[in-house]
Structure formats: structure tokens, C-alpha cells
Design a protein around this motif. Structure first.
Motif, PDB file in Angstrom:
ATOM      1  N   THR A 102       0.743  -1.173  -0.114  1.00  0.00           N
ATOM      2  CA  THR A 102       0.093  -0.047   0.119  1.00  0.00           C
ATOM      3  C   THR A 102       0.905   1.109   0.146  1.00  0.00           C
ATOM      4  O   THR A 102       2.205   1.266   0.079  1.00  0.00           O
ATOM      5  CB  THR A 102      -0.940   0.041   1.096  1.00  0.00           C
ATOM      6  OG1 THR A 102       0.147   0.164   2.417  1.00  0.00           O
ATOM      7  CG2 THR A 102      -1.730  -1.107   1.414  1.00  0.00           C
ATOM      8  N   TYR A 103       0.405   2.387  -0.317  1.00  0.00           N
ATOM      9  CA  TYR A 103       1.087   3.498  -0.354  1.00  0.00           C
ATOM     10  C   TYR A 103       0.796   4.109   1.062  1.00  0.00           C
ATOM     11  O   TYR A 103      -0.133   4.323   1.851  1.00  0.00           O
ATOM     12  CB  TYR A 103       0.476   4.687  -1.002  1.00  0.00           C
ATOM     13  CG  TYR A 103       0.651   4.576  -2.808  1.00  0.00           C
ATOM     14  CD1 TYR A 103       1.950   4.699  -3.111  1.00  0.00           C
ATOM     15  CD2 TYR A 103      -0.329   4.196  -3.574  1.00  0.00           C
ATOM     16  CE1 TYR A 103       2.258   4.159  -4.508  1.00  0.00           C
ATOM     17  CE2 TYR A 103      -0.011   3.732  -4.693  1.00  0.00           C
ATOM     18  CZ  TYR A 103       1.075   4.013  -5.182  1.00  0.00           C
ATOM     19  OH  TYR A 103       1.252   3.750  -6.387  1.00  0.00           O
ATOM     20  N   ASN A 104       2.056   4.645   1.766  1.00  0.00           N
ATOM     21  CA  ASN A 104       2.059   4.923   3.305  1.00  0.00           C
ATOM     22  C   ASN A 104       3.259   6.258   3.320  1.00  0.00           C
ATOM     23  O   ASN A 104       4.121   5.614   3.637  1.00  0.00           O
ATOM     24  CB  ASN A 104       2.198   3.910   4.008  1.00  0.00           C
ATOM     25  CG  ASN A 104       1.883   4.538   5.573  1.00  0.00           C
ATOM     26  OD1 ASN A 104       2.368   5.362   6.227  1.00  0.00           O
ATOM     27  ND2 ASN A 104       1.210   3.640   6.533  1.00  0.00           N
ATOM     28  N   THR A 105       2.801   7.190   3.322  1.00  0.00           N
ATOM     29  CA  THR A 105       3.694   8.437   3.275  1.00  0.00           C
ATOM     30  C   THR A 105       4.390   8.455   4.460  1.00  0.00           C
ATOM     31  O   THR A 105       5.506   9.402   4.849  1.00  0.00           O
ATOM     32  CB  THR A 105       3.164   9.611   2.598  1.00  0.00           C
ATOM     33  OG1 THR A 105       1.977  10.031   3.245  1.00  0.00           O
ATOM     34  CG2 THR A 105       2.990   9.396   1.250  1.00  0.00           C
ATOM     35  N   SER A 106       3.880   8.057   5.301  1.00  0.00           N
ATOM     36  CA  SER A 106       4.106   8.529   6.884  1.00  0.00           C
ATOM     37  C   SER A 106       5.434   7.509   7.294  1.00  0.00           C
ATOM     38  O   SER A 106       6.038   7.630   8.418  1.00  0.00           O
ATOM     39  CB  SER A 106       3.156   8.339   7.827  1.00  0.00           C
ATOM     40  OG  SER A 106       2.427   7.277   8.082  1.00  0.00           O
ATOM     41  N   TYR A 107       5.441   6.557   6.690  1.00  0.00           N
ATOM     42  CA  TYR A 107       6.474   5.517   6.853  1.00  0.00           C
ATOM     43  C   TYR A 107       7.675   6.279   6.378  1.00  0.00           C
ATOM     44  O   TYR A 107       8.106   6.266   5.031  1.00  0.00           O
ATOM     45  CB  TYR A 107       6.299   4.213   6.246  1.00  0.00           C
ATOM     46  CG  TYR A 107       7.257   2.966   6.442  1.00  0.00           C
ATOM     47  CD1 TYR A 107       7.173   2.401   7.562  1.00  0.00           C
ATOM     48  CD2 TYR A 107       8.209   2.767   5.737  1.00  0.00           C
ATOM     49  CE1 TYR A 107       7.986   1.360   8.080  1.00  0.00           C
ATOM     50  CE2 TYR A 107       9.048   1.540   5.767  1.00  0.00           C
ATOM     51  CZ  TYR A 107       9.095   0.855   7.151  1.00  0.00           C
ATOM     52  OH  TYR A 107       9.950   0.079   7.555  1.00  0.00           O
ATOM     53  N   ASP A 108       8.697   6.509   7.505  1.00  0.00           N
ATOM     54  CA  ASP A 108       9.930   7.405   6.757  1.00  0.00           C
ATOM     55  C   ASP A 108      11.068   6.627   7.173  1.00  0.00           C
ATOM     56  O   ASP A 108      12.112   7.528   7.400  1.00  0.00           O
ATOM     57  CB  ASP A 108       9.601   8.563   7.859  1.00  0.00           C
ATOM     58  CG  ASP A 108       9.813   8.284   9.323  1.00  0.00           C
ATOM     59  OD1 ASP A 108       9.758   7.210   9.732  1.00  0.00           O
ATOM     60  OD2 ASP A 108       9.746   9.453  10.031  1.00  0.00           O
ATOM     61  N   ILE A 109      11.017   5.380   7.245  1.00  0.00           N
ATOM     62  CA  ILE A 109      12.557   4.515   7.259  1.00  0.00           C
ATOM     63  C   ILE A 109      13.089   4.685   5.973  1.00  0.00           C
ATOM     64  O   ILE A 109      12.455   4.509   4.886  1.00  0.00           O
ATOM     65  CB  ILE A 109      12.050   3.082   7.590  1.00  0.00           C
ATOM     66  CG1 ILE A 109      11.591   2.950   8.921  1.00  0.00           C
ATOM     67  CG2 ILE A 109      13.387   2.198   7.692  1.00  0.00           C
ATOM     68  CD1 ILE A 109      12.250   3.499  10.021  1.00  0.00           C
ATOM     69  N   LYS A 110      14.208   5.242   5.842  1.00  0.00           N
ATOM     70  CA  LYS A 110      14.993   5.695   4.739  1.00  0.00           C
ATOM     71  C   LYS A 110      15.777   4.417   4.136  1.00  0.00           C
ATOM     72  O   LYS A 110      16.082   3.538   4.925  1.00  0.00           O
ATOM     73  CB  LYS A 110      15.975   6.644   4.615  1.00  0.00           C
ATOM     74  CG  LYS A 110      15.094   8.055   4.944  1.00  0.00           C
ATOM     75  CD  LYS A 110      16.033   9.266   5.319  1.00  0.00           C
ATOM     76  CE  LYS A 110      15.163  10.338   5.486  1.00  0.00           C
ATOM     77  NZ  LYS A 110      16.027  11.742   5.785  1.00  0.00           N
ATOM     78  N   ARG A 111      15.905   4.096   2.925  1.00  0.00           N
ATOM     79  CA  ARG A 111      16.712   3.124   2.327  1.00  0.00           C
ATOM     80  C   ARG A 111      17.373   3.727   1.053  1.00  0.00           C
ATOM     81  O   ARG A 111      16.876   4.725   0.358  1.00  0.00           O
ATOM     82  CB  ARG A 111      15.946   1.890   1.872  1.00  0.00           C
ATOM     83  CG  ARG A 111      14.957   2.324   0.749  1.00  0.00           C
ATOM     84  CD  ARG A 111      14.046   1.019   0.506  1.00  0.00           C
ATOM     85  NE  ARG A 111      12.911   0.958   1.577  1.00  0.00           N
ATOM     86  CZ  ARG A 111      12.552  -0.125   2.186  1.00  0.00           C
ATOM     87  NH1 ARG A 111      13.421  -1.305   1.735  1.00  0.00           N
ATOM     88  NH2 ARG A 111      11.744  -0.403   3.200  1.00  0.00           N
ATOM     89  N   VAL A 112      18.478   3.053   0.700  1.00  0.00           N
ATOM     90  CA  VAL A 112      19.148   3.622  -0.640  1.00  0.00           C
ATOM     91  C   VAL A 112      19.086   2.496  -1.572  1.00  0.00           C
ATOM     92  O   VAL A 112      19.486   1.238  -1.560  1.00  0.00           O
ATOM     93  CB  VAL A 112      20.660   4.002  -0.427  1.00  0.00           C
ATOM     94  CG1 VAL A 112      21.216   4.107  -1.732  1.00  0.00           C
ATOM     95  CG2 VAL A 112      20.940   4.980   0.614  1.00  0.00           C
TER      96      VAL A 112
END
Length: 432
Positions: free
Chosen positions: A106-116
Motif C-alpha cells: 500500500t502507499y504510506n507516506t508516513s513510513y519514514d524509514i529511509k533506504r538507498v
């Protein structure tokens, strides 16, 4: 002895071979539950279809993406334009599979774990066009783009909250048709970097990415613009150019399209008037007050856009020196005069100019058969009402109202005028 270099492959010097690191791998720091994150664009009041990944990879090429979620490297094949483009619009390439189960797929913009994530190509030398709009990024601009021999466009923009921290400063010189870096960085260029100055670029757009407000010793913001080889189109909208930002070097360029609205100069710079080769010019902002010395004899200008942008000090006169622009055919008002009186005064000035400078004889001679737009989006009043010029659109032996004067310019001089319609809800186009 010769040296042969390959992308992430082998190098040879005489009889000796070794493997180079793959400097062409593009690293993008992202967050959210998918790539690209199309929902953040929609929540920003913009259409998710504005989220675009468009890469011309060439026939038979492949794109490999490691989404850093444990699912390995994914292969993407050309899917558009006869098998040469990888094109996705308003569509996620991938939902990250290492996120909590309740938000997976799903789309969840509040999930702010970053990845490269890592992007590479089977044959980087075939990549000729690279466009990413509003994909949602963090961290640093991918310097790997500087290793590609992109000959068409590098087109990157963002108007959502996810941007790169700062603009690149150490890319190698480019050789592209079009370079666009638009509102893509949290920090802006303080000067045009040398890698751009030393590039070969035909069209450049640095809208809201270049900040000319920074005062630098012994130079102006535009003092090296003439060194960009082959440059013919310049879009420096909203970059803070002021009265002292210009060196008199535009005349030494090939520039014929110049877009400079929403900057901070109060007087049109002399350098613009000296660049007689300019054919299409846009100007204007809340700072611009007068036309300065004016256009000069020999000007090749054929299209002009200008914006009062609610500045009550912006003159209602026609552009100064316009009589020298004998090729001019298109006028676009890009901003508002804000009051009925000011709009009427501007149209009256146009009528006086046309009667003085144009022939009443049929034909496409100077200042005849012009297209002049003073329409809906340009003339909202201070109270929010869209302004139509005063009077009725009708013939008159001695025109006295702006609408009567427009009628004469349309019927006698062959003009096409666009004005606000009688209900104030849109435009009316008046033709001969």
C-alpha cells in the motif's frame, strides 16, 4: 599504449587487465512504502500522474533495480516507444516487502524509514534520456549521472516535500540537449557551478534551484553564462536575479528563448536589450517597475510575455522601444494589473501605439496581425474579480472605451485579442 575503460568491467593497459568499480550505479535515498512514492504527490494537491520515470535506454537494453528490501535485483525492460524507453507514470515500480504487514503493498507516506536503492543498466552507454519527476528523494543528488553520455535530456523536478538536500557541485561537464533541475533541492545553487558552465547544453532550466540573491565578490550571477556552449534557451524563472545580476554578455550567446519572470530586478537589464538576437522573452514580477532604456533597433523579438504581478508601480505603458521590434507578433500578459483603471490604461496605450506605428492597409506588415492576450488568468483584481476592459465591443468612428479600441485593432489591424468574457468566468477570443 592505449587505455580502454568499461562501466564496472575491465580495464586494459598493455597486457594487464583489471576490474573497475561500477561508477554508473545510480544511488537514490528514498522512504515510504513504494518507489516511486506517488501518493505524496497527490497529497500535495497535485495529480499523481505528475510522478514520472522516463528513461530512454535504447533497444535491447535493460534496467536493474535493487530496492534494498531483500527481494534482490529486479529487471525492467523497455515498455514504450518501440522498445527503447522505460516509462512509468503514476505507477509504483515496486512496493517494499520489508515493511510492516499492515502497510505492505500500500502507499504510506508516513513510513519514514529511509533506504538507498540502486539503479544500473545492462549497457549504460545506450542511455540517452533521463527524466524523473516528483519521485520523492532524500540525501544527495546521484553523482553517477555524470558518468553517463546522455545526449538528449536530463529532466528532474520535484514540488513535494521530499527533495535532495543540496544541488550537485562536482559533476563532470555534460553534453545534453536539455538540462532541467526544477525545485529539486532543499538548498539551491549560490552560483552557477562550473560543471554547468563547462558543459554543452542547448536548453537549461534552473527554476527555483539557482539562488542569485547570494552576493559574491567580483562577479555577477550571470557573468559566465556565455561560456555554456551551444546554449539557445534559458529558463531562469524565480532565481532571484536583481538589478546587478547581469553582465553584458547575453549578446555574445546564441540565446533566442529567455524566460526571466518572477525575479527581483526593478528595471529591465540593459544586457537584455543589447542581446538583439533574442526572439522570445518573458519578464516581470512584483519587483519590476519600468522598462529601462528599451528595445533597440535591430531587435529580432517576435514574442514577448510580461507580468505586472500586482505591483502598483508597474507602468501601464507599452514596453519601451517596442517600435524597434518590427517582427513582434505575440504579446502575453502573464500577470495582473489588479484594477480596472490600470488595465484600461494599458489597453489605451496599446491602441495609441498601434495607430501610430501600424499601417491600415491589408497585409502582414509590422504591428499588424498580432495576437495579444490580456485574458482571464492575467487580470484578476485585488478583490478576486476577473477584469474585462471597459465598454462594449462595438464599432465607433472615434473609439473612446478600451473595448471599442480593441474592436478597431481587431477589425482594422487584423489583431486577435483575448480578454475576460462578459461574465468574468473565462476568456473571449476576438478575431478579425
Amino acid at each position: 599504449m592505449e587505455m580502454v575503460k568499461f562501466y564496472g568491467s575491465l580495464g586494459r593497459h598493455g597486457k594487464f587487465l583489471w576490474r573497475y568499480p561500477d561508477l554508473s550505479t545510480i544511488l537514490l535515498e528514498v522512504s515510504g512504502t513504494s518507489f516511486p512514492d506517488t501518493k505524496i504527490q497527490g497529497e500535495g494537491g497535485n495529480n499523481p500522474s505528475d510522478v514520472v520515470i522516463d528513461i530512454t535506454v535504447g533497444e535491447g537494453n535493460e534496467m536493474y533495480v535493487d530496492f534494498a528490501d531483500g527481494t534482490g535485483e529486479h529487471t525492467f525492460l523497455p515498455n514504450s516507444t518501440r522498445g527503447t524507453k522505460i516509462l512509468y507514470s503514476a505507477t509504483a515500480l515496486h512496493y517494499f516487502q520489508d515493511v510492516p504487514e499492515n502497510i505492505k503493498n500500500t502507499y504510506n507516506t508516513s513510513y519514514d524509514i529511509k533506504r538507498v536503492i540502486k539503479i544500473r543498466f545492462k549497457d549504460p552507454s545506450k542511455v540517452t534520456y533521463f527524466k524523473m519527476h516528483h519521485i520523492g528523494v532524500h540525501g544527495n543528488f546521484p553523482k553517477a549521472l555524470g558518468t553517463y553520455n546522455i545526449t538528449q535530456d536530463i529532466d528532474i523536478s520535484s514540488n513535494n516535500s521530499k527533495k535532495w538536500d543540496s544541488a550537485p557541485t562536482a559533476l563532470k561537464g555534460l553534453r545534453v540537449k536539455y538540462l532541467r533541475l526544477s525545485t529539486a533541492f532543499k538548498e539551491q545553487f549560490e552560483r552557477i557551478p562550473d560543471w554547468i558552465i563547462n558543459s554543452e547544453i542547448k536548453e537549461i532550466s534552473l527554476v527555483s534551484s539557482f539562488n542569485a540573491r547570494q552576493k559574491l565578490p567580483n562577479e555577477t550571477a550571470m557573468d559566465k553564462i556565455h561560456l555554456i556552449k551551444g546554449l539557445y534557451s534559458l529558463n531562469f524563472v524565480s532565481v532571484g536575479l536583481g538589478n546587478n545580476s547581469f553582465a553584458d554578455n547575453l549578446k555574445s550567446t546564441l540565446l533566442y528563448n529567455v524566460f526571466l519572470q518572477h525575479n527581483q530586478f526593478s528595471v529591465v537589464p540593459e544586457a537584455i536589450y543589447n542581446a538583439l538576437q533574442i526572439e522570445y522573452l518573458t519578464l516581470g514580477s512584483g519587483y519590476l517597475e519600468n522598462w529601462g532604456t528599451g528595445f533597440k533597433s535591430g531587435s529580432k523579438l517576435n514574442r514577448l510575455g510580461y507580468s505586472p504581478s500586482s505591483n502598483v508601480n508597474f507602468t501601464t505603458e507599452v514596453p519601451k522601444g517596442l517600435e524597434n521590434c518590427i517582427l513582434i507578433k505575440t504579446i502575453e500578459n502573464l500577470g495582473s494589473y489588479r484594477t480596472q483603471a490600470r488595465l484600461d490604461a494599458h489597453i489605451n496605450a496599446w491602441y495609441d501605439f498601434i495607430v501610430l506605428n501600424a499601417s491600415i492597409s491589408a497585409g502582414n506588415t509590422k504591428f499588424r496581425q498580432m495576437s495579444i492576450n490580456m485574458g482571464y488568468t492575467a487580470n484578476t483584481t485585488a478583490t478576486g474579480i476577473n477584469t474585462r476592459p471597459s465598454g462594449l465591443y462595438q464599432d465607433s468612428v472615434n473609439p473612446s472605451t478600451p473595448m471599442e479600441k480593441i474592436y478597431k485593432m481587431v477589425k482594422v489591424y487584423g489583431h486577435t485579442w483575448t480578454v475576460v468574457n462578459t461574465t468574468g468566468t473565462g476568456n473571449q477570443v476576438l478575431t478579425p
